[in-house]
Enzyme design. Structure first.
Site, mmCIF file in Angstrom:
data_model
loop_
_atom_site.group_PDB
_atom_site.id
_atom_site.type_symbol
_atom_site.label_atom_id
_atom_site.label_comp_id
_atom_site.label_asym_id
_atom_site.label_seq_id
_atom_site.Cartn_x
_atom_site.Cartn_y
_atom_site.Cartn_z
ATOM 1 N N CYS A 18 -6.107 -17.263 -47.311
ATOM 2 C CA CYS A 18 -6.834 -17.086 -49.085
ATOM 3 C C CYS A 18 -8.482 -16.711 -48.835
ATOM 4 C CB CYS A 18 -5.827 -19.251 -48.761
ATOM 5 S SG CYS A 18 -4.805 -19.505 -47.954
ATOM 6 N N HIS A 28 -11.048 -24.397 -54.496
ATOM 7 C CA HIS A 28 -9.519 -24.038 -53.411
ATOM 8 C C HIS A 28 -9.069 -24.599 -54.211
ATOM 9 C CE1 HIS A 28 -7.719 -21.379 -50.802
ATOM 10 N NE2 HIS A 28 -6.983 -22.446 -50.299
ATOM 11 N N HIS A 69 -0.613 -20.854 -56.527
ATOM 12 C CA HIS A 69 -1.846 -20.162 -55.060
ATOM 13 C C HIS A 69 -1.390 -19.018 -55.074
ATOM 14 C CE1 HIS A 69 -4.095 -19.914 -51.824
ATOM 15 N NE2 HIS A 69 -3.248 -20.829 -50.964
#
Lengths: 427, 338
Positions: free
Chosen positions: A171, A302, A339
């Site tokens: 990520c 995040h 996401h």
């Protein structure tokens, strides 16, 4: 002496917004709920929703964008995109928007490089599926199977002539791509870099996160006391990074400056984060930017909405911004976008740039019961003013990878005496 | 002022049949064959977190540390980074997960196996194993990925992010990668391979008593148009403080990419290098795809007589589709300044 690097263009493709302006409006509205993916059946999974781009709508938008005279595309250079490679279509659409916004002509693109990131990126699944069922994969699938294929297609289609790289490290991937692009400009390898990420959600990724029990069945609620996990999304986000002098000389408008980057590894666990790594990444970014922590007005976190991530992130933020009376606003935009895996970091970097431009942090509609974090957060239905001109964007990845980017506002700086500026004023 | 960077260890694992001796750059190469690494029976068992790749990397880090006399408490910590380059990455592991899903449904997907399918997993698992807490990133890029990773490591060291970086470049030929390479139909042998190079800030390496094998003098990034001016400029930049006329050339560009090779040859010849050699390992070794460049670098450094025969070596890894990287590497004890 280090070169100043500015952002001169943005391109965004998400389920709910094609284009940076639309994306900004979507974030300001607080976003919406996930929906059933259109490309695979989620009945057999616990979680049922995602923020997945409509591939047909994206391809239609891409055809329109490619026809824009202002882009001056060489039609023979544009690579045909295999139907199974929507990841590349999303990336190309975002890249074209960013290039158009930055007003890059063919000569500019010739000197620009590409630093992209992806989780998938190639027609691997189509190739592998053809092998399994005994059919012969077509030539386009064979040519474009590799993870960097989307990046190669984009580079060819817009005739980029500079450095090339493709990252895939969970990520943090697209933030790493931005960091590499920054260094290419610093090194003088290119005055311009196209940097970001593109992803199309794969059923196998969806299955994997379900198997990890990392997904919320209803929605992503970052920093909510009742949060249960993430929701997947896909799309693309691209930033044009440019050496400031080069931007000024051609009369480009700077949207923000990239002033600090920090990188660190937890060395702790494959899926569970530890605050120490993110703490060090943030401190490294602050040191590179040569700024005090009090100058940061906003942190785009995040904030995946998993119990472990959000708690670890607050702990890291508290370690860095340790004066409880002088803390930046924090938020996560994943409640509105999902996401986007490898592309998430670039999308959130773009969201951070937009927040600096608007001087406002978008609301978090899905976070109805905020955890006690010690940090101010926007409410569910209204943005929060961003009082300072610096903002941070953080990303964490599987395996304990951490990256922190710091942007400073540029207030639309443009060289007033450049020939290109005069040209634009007259047109 | 740029920081001086030194290579203090370099190792290359190649399959049987891959020769480690270079030949002339225009030497012909043979029929297609796929070669796999022999793991010497050390494959991870089903209960372990390791994948085949992460286990190979673990073993190579151990050997590299020994070679560089790097102690465990020197590997561990914030001053060590880890970066990898590959063109296929860990694609085979992701394909395993996809097949689990297809064959057994959602309950057939192993969450641990899924977590090991990210291309950065070999790095992350070994960061945990060795306590590496500096920067960490995985490039899954072009056939210059090995040198892209080297450049990324150099960026980190120049920016002061750490004092040393372990740079891995690899290819793994599980399904469906092997099938894809076969389907691509390029001539010559193609190898599974893994290389590991330790790049350090020279002052830090010397302070801990390491003996540098080579210095990195510069980099050039070649664009996908392969314009002559661009290639020559990149070669000159890669030479750093050395005269380009003093450069030998080690060409890691794929041997089947005739057009790019011709341009590369022309650019090399234009430097008027006083009879210094142009060599290539690929004709006798085979192609290592994304591990290219780093594999050649490790093999060159392993041959002391060859490496020290020139003041500077330019190592070219150019991908016909995307461009590539040229790096200049010099034997540490020799000076040939411009």
């Amino acid at each position: 002496m280090s070169k100043e690097v500015v952002v001169t263009g943005l391109g965004i493709v998400t389920r709910d917004a094609f284009g940076a302006a639309s994306f900004g409006e979507w974030l300001e509205s607080g976003g919406g709920l996930p929906s059933a993916p259109g490309t695979f059946d989620v009945d057999r999974f616990r979680a049922k929703g995602a923020y997945m781009v409509d591939p047909q709508a994206a391809r239609a938008a891409l055809r329109q964008m490619m026809a824009k005279p202002s882009l001056d595309l060489q039609s023979e250079a544009v690579s045909p995109i295999e139907p199974s490679l929507d990841c590349a279509a999303y990336g190309l659409l975002a890249t074209l928007e960013a290039i158009d916004a930055a007003k890059l002509n063919a000569n500019d693109r010739h000197h620009a490089g590409l630093s992209l990131a992806t989780t998938s990126g190639g027609a691997m699944d189509s190739f592998a599926a053809a092998l399994l069922d005994g059919s012969t994969p077509n030539e386009a699938i064979v040519r474009d199977m590799r993870p960097a294929s989307a990046a190669a297609i984009i580079s060819e289609s817009v005739s980029l002539g500079g450095p090339f790289a493709n990252f895939s490290c969970a990520c943090i991937s697209s933030a790493m791509a931005i960091a590499y692009a920054f260094e290419r400009i610093q090194a003088g390898d290119a005055p311009l870099m196209v940097a970001g990420g593109c992803d199309q959600a794969r059923e196998a990724d969806y299955a994997g996160f379900n198997a990890l029990r990392a997904m919320d069945r209803e929605s992503c609620r970052p920093f909510d006391v009742g949060r249960h996990g993430m929701v997947m999304g896909d799309g693309s986000a691209v930033l044009i990074l440019e050496e400031a002098g080069h931007a000024a000389a051609r009369g480009a408008v700077s949207l923000a400056k990239l002033v600090g980057i920090g990188l660190a590894t937890d060395a702790h666990h494959i899926t569970a984060p530890q605050p120490d790594g993110l703490t060090r990444a943030m401190l490294q970014a602050l040191a590179q930017a040569s700024i005090d922590i009090g100058e940061i007005g906003y942190v785009n976190c995040h904030g995946t909405g998993t119990p472990a991530n959000d708690e670890a992130e607050i702990e890291a933020l508290s370690a860095v911004f340790d004066d409880p009376d002088e803390r930046p606003v924090i938020s996560s935009t994943k409640g509105a976008t999902g996401h986007l895996l490898g592309t998430a970091a670039a999308l959130e970097a773009a969201a951070t740039v937009l927040a600096l431009q608007a001087r406002a942090v978008p609301p978090m509609r899905s976070t109805r019961s905020r955890m006690a974090s010690g940090f101010p957060m926007p409410g569910v239905d209204r943005p929060l003013p961003l009082e300072k001109g610096m903002a941070m964007s953080n990303s964490l990845g599987f395996g304990g990878l951490n990256i922190s980017l710091i942007f400073a506002e540029a207030r639309g700086e443009v060289a007033r005496n450049s020939p290109r500026h005069a040209e634009r004023r007259m047109s | 002022m740029p920081v001086r960077l030194s290579i203090t260890a370099a190792l290359a694992d190649l399959p049987a049949g891959a020769e480690r001796t270079p030949g002339p750059a225009n030497e012909a190469f043979g029929a297609f064959t796929l070669r796999r690494l022999d793991d010497n029976g050390e494959l991870p068992n089903s209960r372990e977190r390791h994948t085949r790749l992460s286990r190979r990397l673990e073993k190579l880090i151990e050997r590299t540390a020994t070679m560089a006399k790097l102690l465990p408490d020197q590997i561990a910590g914030t001053e060590t980074g880890l970066v990898s380059g590959s063109s296929y990455g860990c694609s085979s592991v992701m394909e395993e997960v996809r097949r689990q899903l297809v064959r057994k449904g959602s309950r057939g997907v192993d969450p641990i196996r899924f977590a090991s399918a990210t291309h950065s997993f070999p790095l992350s698992l070994n960061a945990i194993r060795f306590g590496i807490r500096g920067p960490c990133a995985a490039l899954v890029s072009s056939e210059a990925a090995g040198l892209e990773a080297l450049l990324c490591a150099a960026d980190w060291l120049q920016a002061g992010r750490c004092e040393r970086v372990l740079i891995a470049a690899y290819e793994d030929f599980g399904d469906p990668v092997a099938a894809h390479i076969t389907a691509a139909g390029k001539p010559g042998a193609v190898n599974e391979a893994m290389a590991l190079v330790l790049l350090e800030v020279e002052s830090a390496a010397l302070a801990r008593g390491a003996a540098p094998l080579a210095s990195i003098e510069g980099f050039g990034t070649v664009g996908r148009n392969f314009e002559m001016d661009n290639i020559v400029t990149c070669m000159r930049r890669a030479c750093g403080r050395y005269d380009p006329e003093a450069a030998a050339a080690c060409l890691a560009t794929p041997r089947w990419s005739w057009d790019v090779r011709m341009k590369e040859h022309e650019a090399v010849e234009s430097l008027d290098r006083q009879g210094l050699p142009s060599i290539a390992f690929k004709p006798r070794m085979g192609d290592c795809l994304g591990a290219s460049g780093l594999i050649e670098l490790a093999l060159l450094l392993a041959d002391d007589e060859l490496f020290c025969a020139a003041p500077l070596w330019l190592i070219n890894a150019l991908d016909p589709r995307t461009g590539g990287i040229i790096t200049g590497v010099a034997p540490s004890a020799r000076e040939h300044l411009s």
